[in-house]
Every structure is written in structure tokens, then in C-alpha cells.
Design a protein around this motif. Structure first.
Motif, PDB file in Angstrom:
ATOM      1  N   ALA A   1       0.649  -1.258  -0.192  1.00  0.00           N
ATOM      2  CA  ALA A   1      -0.089   0.356  -0.432  1.00  0.00           C
ATOM      3  C   ALA A   1       0.751   1.375   0.024  1.00  0.00           C
ATOM      4  N   GLY A   2       0.964   2.589  -0.182  1.00  0.00           N
ATOM      5  CA  GLY A   2       0.854   3.390  -0.388  1.00  0.00           C
ATOM      6  C   GLY A   2       1.475   4.084  -1.975  1.00  0.00           C
ATOM      7  N   ASP A   3       2.303   4.715  -1.795  1.00  0.00           N
ATOM      8  CA  ASP A   3       3.210   5.427  -3.379  1.00  0.00           C
ATOM      9  C   ASP A   3       3.174   3.776  -3.867  1.00  0.00           C
ATOM     10  N   VAL A   4       4.109   3.119  -3.605  1.00  0.00           N
ATOM     11  CA  VAL A   4       4.496   2.030  -4.727  1.00  0.00           C
ATOM     12  C   VAL A   4       3.073   1.939  -5.447  1.00  0.00           C
ATOM     13  N   ALA A   5       1.649   0.714  -4.661  1.00  0.00           N
ATOM     14  CA  ALA A   5       0.511   0.426  -5.526  1.00  0.00           C
ATOM     15  C   ALA A   5       0.245   1.999  -5.823  1.00  0.00           C
ATOM     16  N   TYR A   6       0.828   2.891  -5.449  1.00  0.00           N
ATOM     17  CA  TYR A   6      -0.553   3.941  -6.103  1.00  0.00           C
ATOM     18  C   TYR A   6      -0.006   4.127  -8.088  1.00  0.00           C
ATOM     19  N   ASN A   7       1.657   3.805  -7.640  1.00  0.00           N
ATOM     20  CA  ASN A   7       2.689   4.142  -8.902  1.00  0.00           C
ATOM     21  C   ASN A   7       2.200   3.181  -9.898  1.00  0.00           C
TER      22      ASN A   7
ATOM     23  N   ASN B   1       0.763   4.021 -13.553  1.00  0.00           N
ATOM     24  CA  ASN B   1       1.404   4.087 -14.699  1.00  0.00           C
ATOM     25  C   ASN B   1       1.447   2.212 -15.656  1.00  0.00           C
ATOM     26  N   ALA B   2       0.069   1.638 -14.825  1.00  0.00           N
ATOM     27  CA  ALA B   2      -0.486  -0.038 -15.939  1.00  0.00           C
ATOM     28  C   ALA B   2      -1.441   0.698 -16.643  1.00  0.00           C
ATOM     29  N   LEU B   3      -1.692   2.089 -16.063  1.00  0.00           N
ATOM     30  CA  LEU B   3      -3.400   2.791 -16.643  1.00  0.00           C
ATOM     31  C   LEU B   3      -3.028   3.366 -18.065  1.00  0.00           C
ATOM     32  N   LYS B   4      -1.462   4.274 -17.537  1.00  0.00           N
ATOM     33  CA  LYS B   4      -0.319   4.755 -18.327  1.00  0.00           C
ATOM     34  C   LYS B   4      -0.722   3.890 -19.645  1.00  0.00           C
ATOM     35  N   VAL B   5       0.087   2.493 -19.882  1.00  0.00           N
ATOM     36  CA  VAL B   5       0.286   1.268 -20.898  1.00  0.00           C
ATOM     37  C   VAL B   5      -0.343   0.902 -21.583  1.00  0.00           C
ATOM     38  N   GLY B   6      -1.430   1.538 -21.052  1.00  0.00           N
ATOM     39  CA  GLY B   6      -3.665   0.602 -21.370  1.00  0.00           C
ATOM     40  C   GLY B   6      -4.021  -0.293 -20.669  1.00  0.00           C
ATOM     41  N   TYR B   7      -3.674  -0.753 -19.901  1.00  0.00           N
ATOM     42  CA  TYR B   7      -4.310  -1.735 -18.731  1.00  0.00           C
ATOM     43  C   TYR B   7      -6.065  -1.055 -18.393  1.00  0.00           C
ATOM     44  N   ARG B   8      -7.118  -2.132 -18.204  1.00  0.00           N
ATOM     45  CA  ARG B   8      -7.918  -1.450 -18.040  1.00  0.00           C
ATOM     46  C   ARG B   8      -8.839  -2.268 -17.393  1.00  0.00           C
ATOM     47  N   HIS B   9      -8.111  -3.102 -16.405  1.00  0.00           N
ATOM     48  CA  HIS B   9      -8.888  -4.141 -15.746  1.00  0.00           C
ATOM     49  C   HIS B   9      -7.355  -4.694 -15.430  1.00  0.00           C
ATOM     50  N   ILE B  10      -8.109  -3.929 -13.350  1.00  0.00           N
ATOM     51  CA  ILE B  10      -6.987  -4.141 -12.719  1.00  0.00           C
ATOM     52  C   ILE B  10      -8.328  -4.610 -11.357  1.00  0.00           C
ATOM     53  N   ASP B  11      -7.028  -5.740 -11.389  1.00  0.00           N
ATOM     54  CA  ASP B  11      -7.657  -6.837 -10.533  1.00  0.00           C
ATOM     55  C   ASP B  11      -6.947  -6.181  -9.171  1.00  0.00           C
ATOM     56  N   THR B  12      -8.064  -6.353  -8.076  1.00  0.00           N
ATOM     57  CA  THR B  12      -7.671  -5.740  -6.596  1.00  0.00           C
ATOM     58  C   THR B  12      -9.003  -7.255  -5.605  1.00  0.00           C
ATOM     59  N   ALA B  13      -8.788  -6.896  -4.168  1.00  0.00           N
ATOM     60  CA  ALA B  13      -9.201  -7.840  -3.196  1.00  0.00           C
ATOM     61  C   ALA B  13      -8.661  -6.729  -2.533  1.00  0.00           C
TER      62      ALA B  13
ATOM     63  N   SER C   1      -4.919   2.465  -1.739  1.00  0.00           N
ATOM     64  CA  SER C   1      -3.952   3.200  -2.382  1.00  0.00           C
ATOM     65  C   SER C   1      -4.107   2.892  -4.220  1.00  0.00           C
ATOM     66  N   VAL C   2      -5.168   1.415  -4.509  1.00  0.00           N
ATOM     67  CA  VAL C   2      -4.825   1.125  -6.073  1.00  0.00           C
ATOM     68  C   VAL C   2      -5.974   2.044  -6.614  1.00  0.00           C
TER      69      VAL C   2
END
Length: 62
Positions: A30-36, A40-52, A60-61
């Protein structure tokens, strides 16, 4: 067999399309690592973020 890309989708029985490839957030602290990481994943094109909730990094996500 062709490898799926972040823009490939599956069509569900209700007609909605979802991405075939998701960005997993398990074990990302959690924190900056998860946020960043997610930013970055969104910037490169991911649109499905898996979280629980069990990952304990939801705030943070999000």
C-alpha cells in the motif's frame, strides 16, 4: 495460439466486453508503490485492475 494483449476482450453473455488481461495488485505494498504501479499500468493501456480487500492496498490502488 496468439497471446492476449491489454486491448483484447472477452464478450460476456450479456454483451458486455471485459479485458482478457488484467493488472494484478496482489503483494504490491500500500502507499506510493501501489498508487504509482496502477497509474503506470493505466498509462500503458491496462483497463482491468485486479484487487481484493485481502490485499490490504485498496485505498492506494483506488
Amino acid at each position: 495460439m496468439k497471446m492476449a494483449t491489454v486491448t483484447d476482450t472477452y464478450k460476456l453473455s450479456n454483451g458486455i466486453e471485459i479485458p482478457k488481461v488484467g493488472f494484478g495488485t496482489w503483494q504490491i505494498p500500500a502507499g506510493d508503490v501501489a498508487y504509482n504501479s496502477v497509474a503506470n499500468a493505466l498509462k500503458v493501456g491496462y483497463r482491468h485492475i485486479d484487487t481484493a480487500k485481502a490485499y490490504a492496498n485498496e485505498a492506494s490502488v483506488g
